[in-house]
Design a protein around this motif. Structure first.
Motif, PDB file in Angstrom:
ATOM      1  N   VAL A   1      -5.107  53.960  30.021  1.00  0.00           N
ATOM      2  CA  VAL A   1      -6.428  54.573  30.191  1.00  0.00           C
ATOM      3  C   VAL A   1      -6.752  54.731  31.666  1.00  0.00           C
ATOM      4  O   VAL A   1      -7.264  55.771  32.106  1.00  0.00           O
ATOM      5  N   SER A   2      -6.448  53.703  32.452  1.00  0.00           N
ATOM      6  CA  SER A   2      -6.701  53.753  33.885  1.00  0.00           C
ATOM      7  C   SER A   2      -5.908  54.874  34.545  1.00  0.00           C
ATOM      8  O   SER A   2      -6.429  55.599  35.397  1.00  0.00           O
ATOM      9  N   CYS A   3      -4.644  55.029  34.135  1.00  0.00           N
ATOM     10  CA  CYS A   3      -3.809  56.096  34.683  1.00  0.00           C
ATOM     11  C   CYS A   3      -4.330  57.477  34.302  1.00  0.00           C
ATOM     12  O   CYS A   3      -4.379  58.393  35.129  1.00  0.00           O
ATOM     13  N   LEU A   4      -4.712  57.625  33.042  1.00  0.00           N
ATOM     14  CA  LEU A   4      -5.192  58.922  32.561  1.00  0.00           C
ATOM     15  C   LEU A   4      -6.423  59.401  33.313  1.00  0.00           C
ATOM     16  O   LEU A   4      -6.629  60.601  33.481  1.00  0.00           O
ATOM     17  N   GLU A   5      -7.239  58.458  33.776  1.00  0.00           N
ATOM     18  CA  GLU A   5      -8.479  58.821  34.456  1.00  0.00           C
ATOM     19  C   GLU A   5      -8.241  59.352  35.865  1.00  0.00           C
ATOM     20  O   GLU A   5      -9.115  59.992  36.442  1.00  0.00           O
ATOM     21  N   VAL A   6      -7.038  59.079  36.424  1.00  0.00           N
ATOM     22  CA  VAL A   6      -6.778  59.532  37.797  1.00  0.00           C
ATOM     23  C   VAL A   6      -5.549  60.440  37.913  1.00  0.00           C
ATOM     24  O   VAL A   6      -5.431  61.208  38.867  1.00  0.00           O
ATOM     25  N   ASP A   7      -4.620  60.362  36.959  1.00  0.00           N
ATOM     26  CA  ASP A   7      -3.388  61.150  37.033  1.00  0.00           C
ATOM     27  C   ASP A   7      -2.882  61.387  35.610  1.00  0.00           C
ATOM     28  O   ASP A   7      -2.342  60.482  34.979  1.00  0.00           O
ATOM     29  N   ALA A   8      -3.052  62.595  35.124  1.00  0.00           N
ATOM     30  CA  ALA A   8      -2.709  62.911  33.731  1.00  0.00           C
ATOM     31  C   ALA A   8      -1.221  62.695  33.445  1.00  0.00           C
ATOM     32  O   ALA A   8      -0.853  62.170  32.390  1.00  0.00           O
ATOM     33  N   LYS A   9      -0.375  63.099  34.376  1.00  0.00           N
ATOM     34  CA  LYS A   9       1.062  62.932  34.150  1.00  0.00           C
ATOM     35  C   LYS A   9       1.441  61.456  34.102  1.00  0.00           C
ATOM     36  O   LYS A   9       2.225  61.036  33.240  1.00  0.00           O
ATOM     37  N   ALA A  10       0.903  60.674  35.007  1.00  0.00           N
ATOM     38  CA  ALA A  10       1.161  59.229  34.987  1.00  0.00           C
ATOM     39  C   ALA A  10       0.665  58.630  33.680  1.00  0.00           C
ATOM     40  O   ALA A  10       1.318  57.759  33.092  1.00  0.00           O
ATOM     41  N   GLY A  11      -0.480  59.104  33.202  1.00  0.00           N
ATOM     42  CA  GLY A  11      -1.024  58.621  31.945  1.00  0.00           C
ATOM     43  C   GLY A  11      -0.131  58.944  30.771  1.00  0.00           C
ATOM     44  O   GLY A  11       0.049  58.130  29.860  1.00  0.00           O
ATOM     45  N   ASN A  12       0.451  60.145  30.771  1.00  0.00           N
ATOM     46  CA  ASN A  12       1.353  60.540  29.691  1.00  0.00           C
ATOM     47  C   ASN A  12       2.593  59.650  29.644  1.00  0.00           C
ATOM     48  O   ASN A  12       3.029  59.209  28.575  1.00  0.00           O
ATOM     49  N   TYR A  13       3.166  59.394  30.810  1.00  0.00           N
ATOM     50  CA  TYR A  13       4.348  58.537  30.855  1.00  0.00           C
ATOM     51  C   TYR A  13       3.997  57.088  30.564  1.00  0.00           C
ATOM     52  O   TYR A  13       4.811  56.335  30.008  1.00  0.00           O
ATOM     53  N   SER A  14       2.799  56.686  30.918  1.00  0.00           N
ATOM     54  CA  SER A  14       2.348  55.341  30.586  1.00  0.00           C
ATOM     55  C   SER A  14       2.233  55.175  29.074  1.00  0.00           C
ATOM     56  O   SER A  14       2.570  54.125  28.524  1.00  0.00           O
ATOM     57  N   SER A  15       1.761  56.220  28.393  1.00  0.00           N
ATOM     58  CA  SER A  15       1.663  56.173  26.933  1.00  0.00           C
ATOM     59  C   SER A  15       3.039  56.076  26.294  1.00  0.00           C
ATOM     60  O   SER A  15       3.235  55.374  25.296  1.00  0.00           O
ATOM     61  N   ILE A  16       4.021  56.788  26.868  1.00  0.00           N
ATOM     62  CA  ILE A  16       5.397  56.675  26.380  1.00  0.00           C
ATOM     63  C   ILE A  16       5.886  55.242  26.539  1.00  0.00           C
ATOM     64  O   ILE A  16       6.463  54.641  25.622  1.00  0.00           O
TER      65      ILE A  16
END
Length: 227
Positions: free
Chosen positions: A188-203
């Protein structure tokens, strides 16, 4: 009252989202703000935590079901995984093992008993999976859930910032690192600042949950030899 506490939690989260959109702070992300708001309300109204948890049953009961939702980001990123599956699998497997061994060995070094070690071991996967792993290897599921929240909170507040301070610029690498250590809260923290980082974090959080579920009993047996 059961619906009042559920509505209170949802309202606190909605307020946190509004604040987050305005201040855009990694330190004060939506989860941290929600916790702060709820703690403030419970203290001001002198509401016992046990009463709040019992009254928040409708949301609490969805926790196990929410694991199914983790398959969605994995499905959405199938193309990315197919292209880089070897690197991703190596990273998340290494991260899962490092996370489990580090927590278990640290607990052991501090004199923890076997059940405490088993409880701490799955700290870096999402709550329902961590509770199931802890129960399966002889830990305490409720305490394991606390460990997950603490790990997730630390990662969601400091994870992205620390990696940026280390001048790590690759969004994919940042996402995989945060997701493997801080599960959904870090994502969630990643998604709020960097969508691509958030996507890979979800993976990462999904794959680490699967890998940890498979390897946790083996890791616990290996650590047990040191007891």
């Amino acid at each position: 009252m059961i619906y009042f506490y559920t509505l209170l939690t949802i309202a606190a989260f909605m307020i946190a989202l509004l604040i987050t959109k305005r201040i855009k702070s990694v330190l004060l992300n939506s989860f941290v703000l929600t916790v702060i708001i709820l703690v403030a309300v419970l203290l001001a109204a002198d509401i016992p935590y046990d009463q709040y948890m019992a009254g928040n049953a409708p949301l609490n009961n969805l926790l196990g079901v929410s694991v199914v939702a983790l398959a969605l980001p994995l499905y959405e990123q199938l193309h990315q995984i197919a292209v880089r599956w070897k690197a991703i699998l190596f990273i998340v497997t290494s991260a899962s093992l490092l996370s489990m061994f580090s927590g278990a060995l640290l607990a052991l070094a501090l004199g923890a008993s076997a059940d405490v070690v088993a409880t701490v071991l799955p700290k870096s996967v999402t709550t329902p999976i961590a509770m199931a792993i802890a129960q399966n290897i002889g830990g305490v599921p409720a305490v394991a859930a606390v460990g997950v929240v603490v790990a997730g909170l630390q990662g969601s507040v400091f994870g992205y910032l620390v990696l940026k301070k280390l001048q790590l610029k690759n969004s994919e690498a940042i996402g995989l690192a945060v997701g493997s250590v801080s599960h959904a809260l870090g994502t969630v923290s990643c998604l709020e600042v960097d969508a691509k980082a958030g996507n890979y974090s979800s993976i990462s959080l999904v794959l680490c949950g699967i890998i940890s579920s498979l390897l946790a009993p083996l890791v616990f047996k290996l650590v047990s030899f040191c007891m």
